[in-house]
Every structure is written in structure tokens, then in C-alpha cells.
Scaffold this active site. Structure first.
Site, PDB file in Angstrom:
ATOM      1  N   CYS A  74      17.401  22.162  75.502  1.00 27.93           N
ATOM      2  CA  CYS A  74      17.805  20.850  76.006  1.00 27.93           C
ATOM      3  C   CYS A  74      18.921  20.992  77.047  1.00 27.93           C
ATOM      4  O   CYS A  74      18.676  21.461  78.150  1.00 27.93           O
ATOM      5  CB  CYS A  74      18.210  19.934  74.857  1.00 27.93           C
ATOM      6  SG  CYS A  74      18.209  18.177  75.296  1.00 27.93           S
ATOM      7  N   HIS A 175      13.789  20.316  70.584  1.00 28.73           N
ATOM      8  CA  HIS A 175      14.651  20.729  69.479  1.00 28.73           C
ATOM      9  C   HIS A 175      13.798  21.048  68.256  1.00 28.73           C
ATOM     10  O   HIS A 175      12.704  20.513  68.082  1.00 28.73           O
ATOM     11  CB  HIS A 175      15.620  19.601  69.103  1.00 28.73           C
ATOM     12  CG  HIS A 175      16.629  19.274  70.150  1.00 28.73           C
ATOM     13  ND1 HIS A 175      17.744  20.053  70.372  1.00 28.73           N
ATOM     14  CD2 HIS A 175      16.694  18.249  71.039  1.00 28.73           C
ATOM     15  CE1 HIS A 175      18.455  19.509  71.352  1.00 28.73           C
ATOM     16  NE2 HIS A 175      17.838  18.423  71.777  1.00 28.73           N
TER      17      HIS A 175
END
Length: 249
Positions: A74, A175
Site C-alpha cells: 500500500c 493488505h
């Protein structure tokens, strides 16, 4: 990172003895490690500047030059590119912050925030995770990592992430990729840690198992029924006091 987020991404890496996971802050030689992970961040541009000002950028580039592996998740993925553009001031003052230039990508921070439960494939192995990020990252060359097959329950055909030509730098928006044992094994093999025995239960399932064990231990040593009865008595007493207060008024 000063604004590190999504700590649970790395829980599966601490679940077995053959792999040691370290969270490090002070700049140091990275040659001892099989791989380095740049985690998510609540403020990508601030943390990217911190990496460069602290000297971490030099160590990360030296790590890659020595043949080390680097993974960005991310915000960490965004930092690995050429630059992070924030024309609308999503994270503070509008502007642009130069990246680490280890992946051929550019990031543009834009609203609204992407929030999805995501299913993907990696070299024939299915995985599941989630995305929560502002903006989009565009590849100018190279290859993506994951084939996206579903977002929020809807089938789709998309790509995620970027991998360097030498295969040693990777970045993804997803994630929780290590929550899938097959994906975890695939990544460990890719960074040179072969023949590692992966736990059959990982990620959310492992956490639920630990919560169940904690609950069993608590119930074994604590008079839960007694506590609940006392709480119920106190609750009824409180209600009576409230009623009496109203009558008196």
C-alpha cells in the site's frame, strides 16, 4: 515508519520458528535480512520524506544492489515508485514527493478512498485480502504481480502491483496477502527461504483460534457467572435509582 498502519499484515510471519520478524526504526545495515518490507502508512508523503532524511533510502537501495528483496504494501508500494503526486492536498500541502525509484510506477493521490475485499491469483495460487487507499498507481513498464478476480463480491478482471525486472522489488495495494498460506509460501520461496513449513492455520483464522484459547483460559480461572450476576444486579439497582430520581422530581 512514523505513520505505520495495518500491523496485522505481518502477523503470519511471526507464527513459526523458521522465520524471524523484526520491526526496525533506526537506520542499520540490512545485509543480515532475507527481505525488507515497507508497510502501509497513514501519511505516505511524510513517511517518504522521513525515509530519505533519516538515511533509510540509501540503505534500501544498497540492499537492492546487493541482491536483497524488498516488498512494499500500500503506502510502502507508493514509496517505491518514481514519485507521489498530491495535487489536491489529500495528505497536507499540495505538491509532489520524489520516491525511491525502485519500481517503474507513479502514484496520484485522489479521493474517494478505495475500500474493497479483494480476491486475486498469483502464479496459479488464489488469495484474499483487502484494499484501503487513496488514489491510483500507474505502471510505466514492467509487470503486475496479481490478477484480480473479484472486488467486494463482484467478479472483475484487473491487475495489481508491480515487480521489478530482476524480480527482487515488489509492490502491491493488497493488505493481508500473507493470510493465505499458499501465498505466504510462494513469497518466502521467492525471497530464497525454501522448504519452510507453513502453518495450516494463518491470518484471521489463526487470530480467531488465539482469541478462543484466551477465552477458554479466562473462563477457567475467572468466575464469569459471578461477574455477570453482579453486573446484572448493579444494572437493576441503577435503573431503580433512575426511577426514584424521576419520582422525586
Amino acid at each position: 515508519l512514523p505513520h505505520i498502519s495495518n500491523f496485522t499484515d505481518f502477523d503470519p510471519l511471526s507464527d513459526f520458528d523458521q522465520v524471524k520478524l523484526y520491526f526496525i526504526e533506526k537506520v542499520q545495515d540490512l545485509s543480515l535480512f532475507a527481505a525488507v518490507i515497507l508497510p502501509g502508512s497513514k501519511n505516505t508523503r511524510f513517511d517518504l520524506n522521513w525515509i530519505k532524511e533519516s538515511g533509510w533510502s540509501d540503505e534500501l537501495k544498497a540492499c537492492h544492489a546487493r541482491g536483497g528483496h524488498i516488498l512494499g504494501v500500500c503506502g510502502g508500494y507508493q514509496m517505491l515508485g518514481f514519485s507521489v503526486h498530491d495535487e489536491d492536498g489529500i495528505e497536507g500541502e499540495p505538491g509532489e514527493t520524489g520516491g525511491l525509484s525502485l519500481l517503474p510506477v507513479e502514484t496520484y493521490l485522489k479521493a474517494p478512498k478505495t475500500t474493497t475485499i479483494t480476491r486475486f491469483m498469483w502464479e496459479g495460487h488464489p488469495g484474499r485480502g483487502y484494499e484501503i487507499h487513496m488514489g491510483h498507481t500507474h505502471r510505466s513498464s514492467g509487470s503486475a504481480i496479481f490478477d484480480i478476480t473479484e472486488r467486494n463480491g463482484a467478479a472483475c478482471v484487473d491487475l495489481d502491483g508491480s515487480v521489478s525486472d530482476d524480480g527482487r522489488v515488489m509492490g502491491t495495494y493488497i493488505h493481508g496477502i500473507f493470510d493465505t498460506p499458499d501465498i505466504l509460501y510462494q513469497w518466502l520461496t521467492q525471497i530464497g527461504l525454501e522448504n519452510i513449513s507453513i502453518p495450516k492455520v494463518a491470518g484471521p483464522a489463526a487470530r480467531e483460534r488465539d482469541y478462543d484459547l484466551l477465552a477458554e483460559h479466562f473462563e477457567k480461572h475467572i468466575d464469569v457467572e459471578g461477574i455477570l450476576k453482579k453486573m446484572n444486579v448493579q444494572h437493576r439497582t441503577s435503573n431503580i435509582e433512575c426511577l426514584m430520581g424521576k419520582d422525586e422530581q
